[in-house]
Enzyme design. Structure first.
Site, PDB file in Angstrom:
ATOM      1  N   TYR A  70      -0.232   8.190   8.767  1.00  0.00           N
ATOM      2  CA  TYR A  70      -0.241   6.729   8.858  1.00  0.00           C
ATOM      3  C   TYR A  70       0.092   6.212  10.258  1.00  0.00           C
ATOM      4  CZ  TYR A  70      -1.016   6.091   3.831  1.00  0.00           C
ATOM      5  OH  TYR A  70      -1.565   6.075   2.566  1.00  0.00           O
ATOM      6  N   ASN A 123      -0.681   1.247  -4.417  1.00  0.00           N
ATOM      7  CA  ASN A 123      -2.123   1.107  -4.648  1.00  0.00           C
ATOM      8  C   ASN A 123      -2.844   2.414  -4.954  1.00  0.00           C
ATOM      9  OD1 ASN A 123      -2.200   2.134  -2.094  1.00  0.00           O
ATOM     10  ND2 ASN A 123      -3.494   0.522  -1.216  1.00  0.00           N
ATOM     11  N   ARG A 158     -14.662   5.186  -0.836  1.00  0.00           N
ATOM     12  CA  ARG A 158     -14.003   3.888  -0.612  1.00  0.00           C
ATOM     13  C   ARG A 158     -14.499   2.858  -1.632  1.00  0.00           C
ATOM     14  NH1 ARG A 158      -9.825   3.195   3.308  1.00  0.00           N
ATOM     15  NH2 ARG A 158     -10.672   1.141   3.791  1.00  0.00           N
ATOM     16  N   HIS A 177      -5.344   6.994  -1.609  1.00  0.00           N
ATOM     17  CA  HIS A 177      -5.850   6.841  -0.243  1.00  0.00           C
ATOM     18  C   HIS A 177      -7.224   7.489  -0.136  1.00  0.00           C
ATOM     19  CE1 HIS A 177      -6.158   7.247   4.157  1.00  0.00           C
ATOM     20  NE2 HIS A 177      -6.593   8.470   3.904  1.00  0.00           N
ATOM     21  N   ARG A 207      -8.449   1.278  -7.923  1.00  0.00           N
ATOM     22  CA  ARG A 207      -7.346   0.339  -7.693  1.00  0.00           C
ATOM     23  C   ARG A 207      -7.457  -0.882  -8.604  1.00  0.00           C
ATOM     24  NH1 ARG A 207      -7.606   0.844  -1.086  1.00  0.00           N
ATOM     25  NH2 ARG A 207      -6.024   2.488  -0.819  1.00  0.00           N
ATOM     26  N   GLU A 252      -8.197  13.862   9.005  1.00  0.00           N
ATOM     27  CA  GLU A 252      -7.272  13.947   7.878  1.00  0.00           C
ATOM     28  C   GLU A 252      -7.426  15.258   7.111  1.00  0.00           C
ATOM     29  OE1 GLU A 252      -7.914  10.205   5.831  1.00  0.00           O
ATOM     30  OE2 GLU A 252      -6.959   9.069   7.452  1.00  0.00           O
ATOM     31  N   PHE A 257       5.053  -3.149   7.149  1.00  0.00           N
ATOM     32  CA  PHE A 257       5.202  -2.334   5.939  1.00  0.00           C
ATOM     33  C   PHE A 257       5.324  -0.834   6.231  1.00  0.00           C
ATOM     34  CE2 PHE A 257       0.605  -3.097   6.586  1.00  0.00           C
ATOM     35  CZ  PHE A 257       0.125  -1.789   6.647  1.00  0.00           C
ATOM     36  N   LYS A 311      -1.572   8.922  -4.683  1.00  0.00           N
ATOM     37  CA  LYS A 311      -0.241   8.600  -4.168  1.00  0.00           C
ATOM     38  C   LYS A 311       0.848   8.800  -5.237  1.00  0.00           C
ATOM     39  CE  LYS A 311      -2.104   5.365  -0.737  1.00  0.00           C
ATOM     40  NZ  LYS A 311      -2.048   3.990  -0.181  1.00  0.00           N
ATOM     41  N   THR A 319      -8.038  -2.661  -0.589  1.00  0.00           N
ATOM     42  CA  THR A 319      -6.648  -2.216  -0.396  1.00  0.00           C
ATOM     43  C   THR A 319      -5.671  -2.827  -1.404  1.00  0.00           C
ATOM     44  OG1 THR A 319      -7.122  -1.978   1.959  1.00  0.00           O
ATOM     45  CG2 THR A 319      -4.807  -2.038   1.332  1.00  0.00           C
TER      46      THR A 319
END
Ligand code: IDP
Ligand code: MG
Length: 149
Positions: A49, A112, A85, A115, A102, A126, A57, A9, A91
């Site tokens: 998203y 964070n 993950r 993704h 993270r 995706e 948010f 990100k 998250t």
């Protein structure tokens, strides 16, 4: 073999963490299939998203993701989705385990770091959303015998 979509990100790109994060992904054993630094069009952020459209948010998330470049990737491994993950962490970086991306590199849920697709189904969706077929490299990794029995 399974493929998943990862996106470093804007916070991590701006903090010069792209190399650190790709390094973690590579060292784990995930094979790079595609990668690109790109500015994210608002329409792409909104589609990516879409499931969070009604969350409080959402608007700030779209603003954040389109605020500076991201580094989008596709990686491959057995169980690539869940392994990714796992190394990404939960998250909220404040609660993510030390040793995770993270947990080690972030502080707050709104910044964070990365993704990762949350299921094989969303990974497929995706990957198609972010990459064209000819951007995905089909090749044989040379360490498979030392990663898998
Ligand atoms: P995930 O990225 O771990 O799958 P999701 O619940 O799918 O987490 O949320 C998507 C993204 O939305 C998060 O990575 C984070 O950037 C943002 N987000 C989620 N919850 C919050 C929140 O409570 N405040 C601000 N941003 C949030
Ligand atoms: Mg998610």
């Amino acid at each position: 073999m399974e493929r998943t979509f990862l996106m470093i990100k804007p916070d991590a790109v701006q903090r010069n963490l792209v190399g650190e994060i790709i390094s973690r992904v590579e060292r784990k054993g995930l094979k790079l299939v595609a990668g690109k630094l790109m500015s994210v069009p608002k329409s792409l952020a909104e589609e990516h998203y879409g499931e969070h459209k009604d969350k409080p948010f959402y608007n700030s998330l779209i603003d954040f993701i389109t605020s500076a470049p991201v580094f989008a990737m596709v990686v491959e491994a057995e169980d690539a989705v869940s392994i990714s993950r796992h190394i990404i962490g939960t998250t909220n970086p404040a609660e993510a385990a030390p040793g995770t991306i993270r947990g080690d590199l972030g502080l707050t849920v709104g910044r964070n770091i990365i993704h990762g697709s949350d299921s094989v189904e969303s990974a497929k969706k995706e990957i198609n959303l972010w990459f064209k077929e000819d951007e995905l490299a089909d090749y044989e990794g040379n360490s498979e015998n030392w990663l898998y029995e």
